[in-house]
Design a protein around this motif. Structure first.
Motif, short mmCIF file in Angstrom:
data_model
loop_
_atom_site.label_atom_id
_atom_site.label_comp_id
_atom_site.label_asym_id
_atom_site.label_seq_id
_atom_site.Cartn_x
_atom_site.Cartn_y
_atom_site.Cartn_z
N ALA A 147 16.77 -3.38 -0.05
CA ALA A 147 17.28 -2.10 -0.53
C ALA A 147 18.17 -1.48 0.54
N SER A 148 19.17 -0.79 0.13
CA SER A 148 20.11 -0.16 1.05
C SER A 148 19.70 1.28 1.35
N GLY A 149 20.22 1.81 2.47
CA GLY A 149 20.05 3.23 2.75
C GLY A 149 19.20 3.58 3.94
N THR A 150 18.45 2.58 4.51
CA THR A 150 17.64 2.90 5.68
C THR A 150 17.90 1.85 6.76
N SER A 151 16.91 1.62 7.62
CA SER A 151 17.10 0.67 8.73
C SER A 151 17.34 -0.75 8.25
N LEU A 152 16.99 -1.06 7.01
CA LEU A 152 17.21 -2.41 6.50
C LEU A 152 18.69 -2.77 6.53
N ASP A 153 19.56 -1.78 6.42
CA ASP A 153 21.00 -2.04 6.49
C ASP A 153 21.40 -2.66 7.82
N GLU A 154 20.79 -2.21 8.91
CA GLU A 154 21.22 -2.65 10.24
C GLU A 154 20.51 -3.89 10.74
N GLU A 183 12.38 2.96 5.46
CA GLU A 183 11.92 1.88 6.34
C GLU A 183 12.42 2.15 7.75
N GLY A 184 11.48 2.18 8.72
CA GLY A 184 11.86 2.44 10.10
C GLY A 184 12.39 1.24 10.83
N PHE A 185 12.00 0.04 10.37
CA PHE A 185 12.53 -1.19 10.95
C PHE A 185 12.61 -2.28 9.88
N GLY A 186 11.48 -2.80 9.42
CA GLY A 186 11.50 -3.84 8.40
C GLY A 186 11.08 -5.19 8.95
N LEU A 187 9.89 -5.24 9.55
CA LEU A 187 9.38 -6.44 10.20
C LEU A 187 9.40 -7.68 9.30
N PRO A 188 8.95 -7.61 8.03
CA PRO A 188 8.94 -8.82 7.20
C PRO A 188 10.32 -9.45 7.04
N VAL A 189 11.36 -8.64 7.05
CA VAL A 189 12.72 -9.18 6.90
C VAL A 189 13.05 -10.14 8.03
N ARG A 212 0.80 -1.22 0.00
CA ARG A 212 0.00 0.00 0.00
C ARG A 212 0.83 1.27 0.00
N GLU A 213 1.84 1.35 0.84
CA GLU A 213 2.57 2.60 1.02
C GLU A 213 3.56 2.83 -0.12
N LEU A 214 3.63 4.06 -0.58
CA LEU A 214 4.51 4.41 -1.68
C LEU A 214 5.97 4.08 -1.37
N ARG A 215 6.36 4.26 -0.11
CA ARG A 215 7.76 4.05 0.27
C ARG A 215 8.18 2.59 0.15
N LYS A 216 7.23 1.67 0.06
CA LYS A 216 7.57 0.26 -0.12
C LYS A 216 8.20 0.00 -1.49
N ASN A 217 8.00 0.94 -2.44
CA ASN A 217 8.74 0.91 -3.71
C ASN A 217 8.44 -0.34 -4.54
N VAL A 218 7.21 -0.80 -4.47
CA VAL A 218 6.86 -2.06 -5.12
C VAL A 218 6.92 -1.98 -6.64
N PRO A 219 6.38 -0.95 -7.30
CA PRO A 219 6.47 -0.90 -8.77
C PRO A 219 7.90 -0.97 -9.28
N PHE A 220 8.84 -0.39 -8.56
CA PHE A 220 10.26 -0.44 -8.94
C PHE A 220 10.75 -1.88 -8.98
N LEU A 221 10.42 -2.65 -7.95
CA LEU A 221 10.86 -4.04 -7.91
C LEU A 221 10.15 -4.87 -8.98
N VAL A 222 8.85 -4.64 -9.17
CA VAL A 222 8.11 -5.41 -10.17
C VAL A 222 8.67 -5.16 -11.57
N ASP A 223 9.05 -3.93 -11.85
CA ASP A 223 9.62 -3.60 -13.16
C ASP A 223 10.93 -4.36 -13.39
#
Length: 367
Positions: free
Chosen positions: A300-307, A281-287, A208-219
């Motif tokens: 994706a790099s650059g936010t909390s997913l890195d840590e 991403e503030g945390f990344g629960l699904p990960v 749902r949320e734009l920040r999830k960047n789903v169309p980018f990955l689908v492309d």
């Protein structure tokens, strides 16, 4: 120590990521010695929630709990008096804002659980521009008030810590990191046969949320699939309506809505890999959920997913489509570097034992 817990999110969306952290926080607080816990929320008249929490006398539909007028009525008209009557020593707001407005009860200490700041830094889905402007303005004022008035601000990641300190530098000294609790699933994995999923698939959770960047990955996935028949199908937990129309009927793409926890458990277990392309991403629960059942991830790099992601996990830019396509082709040509056991071991650093140790430290600091 009498602790009050904001329970409004649970009434609005009991299965959301934020609500799951409210449950974790509640359970952890109940294990602490000499702590008495009280819930505070709003609810419809006659709702059973009123038997389990302190509620104002007025009626409020579950879907209207976070509307600005109902929030103001609760936080200014009900909460200060209720906290005073219940002799609450510490009040914890659980959804980025929502602390009681003045006059603050004497001796009361407050904490705001600040999951992220995307409500005020990014654009979100709303019915129209006017509604978006109203909500963003209200959220900005509410978050600023909560951050500045709270005795402590708890964030789930160092990334959110730094973003909060950047936007509210005067509050930097009272920000603390409390990583989210993510345990492996308790329920058995469901039988996904009725869903008629492909034998091999990649998984993405949340559309749902734009920040999830789903169309980018689908492309990128679509282009990689054209170049290699080994690229698996793509299963999305969410709705295709959040994708551009041209992507909704691509061969090999599926979207699942109304997914139960048991089905989500099964999806994580059966997926060849979880992809998380968020640019914010503030945390990344699904990960962590995927890792907890032994499934490899790519983020994706650059936010909390890195840590929160194992150092060996594949990472990609959330803006470089050709590089992501090439990564996908590379990953189908070689096995995952992380074993299921390594994935599970990494996820354990976010289990309930680790969460409760850190929470106990933070509560002790407030005594």
């Amino acid at each position: 120590m009498r602790i009050g817990l904001d329970y409004r999110t649970v009434g609005t969306s009991p299965h959301s990521g934020i609500s799951r952290q409210v449950y974790a926080l509640e359970a952890a607080l109940r294990t602490l010695p000499q702590v008495e816990l009280e819930r505070f929320t709003v609810a419809p008249l006659g709702d059973e929630t009123r038997l389990q929490a302190h509620c104002p006398a007025w009626d409020c539909a579950k879907t209207a709990m976070h509307q600005p007028q109902n929030r103001l009525r609760f936080e200014a008209g009900f909460l200060p008096r209720a906290l005073r009557e219940q002799q609450i020593d510490l009040y914890i707001s659980t959804f980025n804002m929502g602390l009681p407005l003045p006059p603050k009860p004497k001796g009361l200490r407050t904490v705001v659980l600040l999951h992220d700041l995307f409500q005020i830094t990014l654009n979100n889905y709303h019915a129209n521009r006017l509604k978006a402007l109203i909500y963003k303005t209200c959220d900005r004022l509410s978050i600023a008030y909560a951050v500045h008035s709270a005795d402590r601000v708890w964030t789930p990641s160092q990334y959110s810590f730094e973003e909060t300190a950047r936007l509210f530098p005067k509050a930097a000294g009272k920000i603390r990191v409390l990583p989210n609790q993510v345990d492996s699933f308790v329920e058995l994995a469901a039988d996904l046969t009725p869903r008629k999923l492909p034998e091999q698939f990649w998984l993405l959770v949340g559309t749902r949320e734009l920040r999830k960047n789903v169309p980018f990955l689908v492309d990128a996935w679509q282009q990689a699939r054209r170049l290699s028949p080994d690229v698996p199908a793509l299963v999305l937990v969410g709705s295709l309506e959040h994708l551009p129309e041209a992507q909704r009927n691509l061969p090999g793409i599926r979207a699942l809505s109304g997914v139960t926890d048991a089905e989500l458990h099964a999806l994580y277990r059966q997926a060849s890999r979880l992809w998380q392309p968020s640019y914010a991403e503030g945390f990344g629960l699904p990960v962590i959920e995927a890792l907890s059942v032994g499934t490899s991830v790519a983020v994706a790099s650059g936010t909390s997913l890195d840590e929160i992601t194992p150092p060996s996990a594949p990472r990609f830019s959330p803006t470089d489509g050709p590089a992501l396509m090439q990564l996908m082709l590379d990953l189908v040509a070689r096995p995952a570097q992380e074993s299921p056991e390594q994935c599970r071991l990494w996820a354990q650093r976010f289990n309930h034992q680790a969460y409760r140790r850190r929470l106990a430290e933070l509560i002790e600091e407030l005594k």
